[in-house]
Design an enzyme around this catalytic site. Structure first.
Site: not given
Length: 266
Positions: A73, A76, A185, A199, A215
């Site tokens: 995906r 990070k 996301i 999440a 992230c």
């Protein structure tokens, strides 16, 4: 309007291992591409796991060698685990896919969900996900010593909040009254069909985030519905609300291909 199917894969004692969910995503993705199934949202809870998107730097991973699953995906590193509602919308979109519009739709569903529980959330420019905004700097509590907002280390590329005590920990961002992310996301689009997703922190132990730089963002933290509202909130309560808002937004969205601007003629 397109049909949307929800699959509740497992929660609580039936939490779904990350690899199992990833395999199921790929199976449903292939079926959706072949038009064998409608747009589908997988909803579940994972056992504790760190996952790293393609842009994760080595310096953002756990310092203690905790295992990390590298995934395909965007984004990070983040954490998934108990108390967090994870959703994987597998949706066919017109090509070229407008990825930003898809992310905005997911954010909107989660913003509406939080609002229904009495929590105001928003977007932050340049950062995906759903956020609880912190107080203006002058209204934040003094923690002693140098104000964190003006600490020169925050602009130092070598600064690592994991090494600088609990006052810098992402889980303490609420105490510092800083911006804090309540829903992350990260998506992937392959063959015009989306994978991965969101999440939403319902009632997790946010200290799991302290081992990483969530992230890749060093100057903010994490939040949860339970902590922000000051009361117990369960995934069982949140699940039907998330489903309702996802259905309303994703089924009724006017899906358009991404506009590609042509370069002006020389």
């Amino acid at each position: 309007m397109s049909e949307l199917r929800f699959v509740r894969m497992g929660f609580g004692a039936e939490r779904v291992e990350y690899q199992e969910a990833w395999d199921e995503q790929r199976r449903v993705h292939a079926a959706r591409f072949a038009d064998e199934v409608p747009d589908t949202v997988l909803l579940l809870e994972h056992p504790p796991v760190y996952t790293a998107g393609r842009r994760t730097a080595d310096s953002e991973r756990p310092l203690d060698g905790t295992p990390v699953v590298d995934v395909d995906r965007g984004g990070k590193i983040t954490w998934h685990g108990p108390g967090q509602l994870v959703g994987y919308p597998i949706q066919k979109l017109p090509r070229p896919v407008d990825v930003v519009a898809h992310v905005r739709r997911l954010e909107e569903a989660l913003i509406r969900t939080c609002a229904e529980f009495g929590l105001e959330t928003t977007r932050v420019e340049g950062r995906s996900g759903v956020w609880v905004l912190g107080d203006p700097v002058e209204q934040r509590p003094a923690l002693g010593g140098l104000s964190l907002d003006f600490d020169p280390r925050l602009t130092d590329e070598e600064f690592d909040p994991r090494l600088n005590g609990p006052e810098y920990a992402p889980s303490n961002a609420g105490q510092r009254r800083e911006d804090r992310k309540i829903a992350a996301i990260g998506i992937r689009v392959a063959k015009g069909v989306t994978m991965h997703g969101f999440a939403l922190n319902v009632n997790p132990d946010n200290k799991w985030f302290d081992k990483i730089i969530p992230c890749g963002i060093r100057d903010a933290g994490v939040a949860s519905l339970a902590n922000e509202l000051g009361r117990d909130v369960t995934i069982e309560e949140v699940l039907p609300v998330v489903e309702r808002h996802l259905r309303d937004i994703l089924e009724n969205a006017e899906l358009k291909p991404r506009v590609i601007e042509k370069a002006p003629a020389a």
